[in-house]
Design an enzyme around this catalytic site. Structure first.
Site, mmCIF file in Angstrom:
data_model
loop_
_atom_site.group_PDB
_atom_site.id
_atom_site.type_symbol
_atom_site.label_atom_id
_atom_site.label_comp_id
_atom_site.label_asym_id
_atom_site.label_seq_id
_atom_site.Cartn_x
_atom_site.Cartn_y
_atom_site.Cartn_z
ATOM 1 N N THR A 1 0.725 -0.978 -0.111
ATOM 2 C CA THR A 1 -0.090 0.028 -0.122
ATOM 3 C C THR A 1 0.976 0.915 -0.343
ATOM 4 O OG1 THR A 1 -1.707 -1.218 1.176
ATOM 5 C CG2 THR A 1 -1.243 1.071 1.358
ATOM 6 N N THR B 1 -0.953 1.799 7.111
ATOM 7 C CA THR B 1 -0.350 0.576 6.354
ATOM 8 C C THR B 1 -0.112 -0.685 6.713
ATOM 9 O OG1 THR B 1 1.157 -0.583 4.699
ATOM 10 C CG2 THR B 1 1.783 0.810 6.061
#
Ligand code: ASP
Length: 304
Positions: free
Chosen positions: A170, A221
């Protein structure tokens, strides 16, 4: 005065264990993304434009788990999630499970600015993005050989294997601009082999993404399910506003709580003062920072 902090995912990256080609690609990607955001902020541009510019570049970069290079679903497709938030009026836009819009972060921005909604999903979100004139691509545009290999590896381990060990992932960006306004953006393909329309924390406002000029802009994340339960990004702001914590204390405290709840990962954040901070409970996190003070940092491992 401005500050930009970005991440490319947290995970099990360890010195000497990370593939050299992957390390170089990620460092190059982080540098290029910093350049894109800096160009906006140094010219006096606003934080929302800066985090969108960073996220678009990282979505186009196959090294990261967002846009092109996203992880594959159980069925072998790519489904993208993204969110963007402006700290000034706490306006936000998000998209989930998109399959054909090249830059999900720009779709999230269009949701924020050109619709009465905050979160759109699946075909409807792609249809809205198409109507807004955003680039459409076939789903195979997003798929890389490496992500296909990872899916096959995971599926051969057993259908229930869960990709909690997110090695490179991510992406996110947080910024404070010269006017002192904050913005946050997060974009992801989610977890490898996700199914049943699973959505993580990234597009959920308050979980993986949050910006409030009164406290901080945050992008997370990690194992999304736990970040959702902890309302992690909002919790960082709440600890600053109500418990008087500074940025670092708030990040460390929330990640400790996430870990107690069974999740690992990382977060980046900036405060209106221009301060930037990061924290992670994994061995490494792709991260980079730059600011009007001229300092620039690009790092991956825990000891950097
Ligand atoms: N948080 C993301 C998700 O759960 C994954 C990641 O950060 O790599 O969808």
């Amino acid at each position: 005065m401005w500050t930009l902090m970005i991440h490319g995912g947290a995970g099990s990256m360890r010195r000497g264990k990370l593939d050299a080609g992957m390390e170089a690609a990620c460092r190059d990607g982080l540098n290029a993304a910093l350049d894109a955001g800096e160009a906006v902020l140094a010219a006096g541009g606003n934080a929302v434009d800066a985090v969108e510019a960073v996220a678009r570049l990282m979505e186009d970069d196959p090294a990261f788990n967002a846009g092109r290079g996203s992880t594959l679903t159980h069925e072998g497709h790519v489904e993208c999630d993204a969110a963007i938030m402006s700290g000034a009026e706490r306006r936000a836009g998000a998209v989930a499970g998109m399959r054909s819009t090249r830059n999900p972060i720009s779709a999230a921005r269009a949701v924020m600015e050109d619709s009465p909604h905050v979160l759109m999903s699946k075909d409807g979100a792609d249809e809205f993005a198409r109507e807004m004139g955003l680039d459409q691509v076939p789903n195979k545009y997003f798929i890389t050989e490496e992500r296909h290999r990872q899916l096959v590896e995971l599926l051969t381990k057993g259908a229930d294997a869960f990709d909690a060990d997110i090695k490179y992932g991510t992406i996110g960006a947080v910024a404070v601009d010269a006017q002192g306004h904050l913005a946050a953006a997060t974009s992801t393909g989610g977890l490898t082999a996700k199914r049943w329309g699973r959505i993580g924390d990234s597009p959920l406002i308050g979980a993986g993404t949050y910006a409030d000029d009164r406290a901080a802009a945050v992008s997370a994340t990690g194992l999304g399910e736990v970040f959702i339960r902890a309302a992690a990004a909002h919790e960082v702001c709440a600890r600053m506003r109500y418990a008087g914590m500074n940025l670092q204390q708030a990040l460390d405290g929330v990640l400790a709580e996430v870990q107690e709840m069974g999740g690992t990962g990382g977060m980046i954040a900036v405060a209106p003062s221009g301060e930037a901070a990061w924290s992670f409970t994994t061995p490494g996190m792709y991260r980079a920072r730059s600011g009007s003070d001229g300092e620039r940092m690009v790092a991956i491992f825990g000891d950097e």
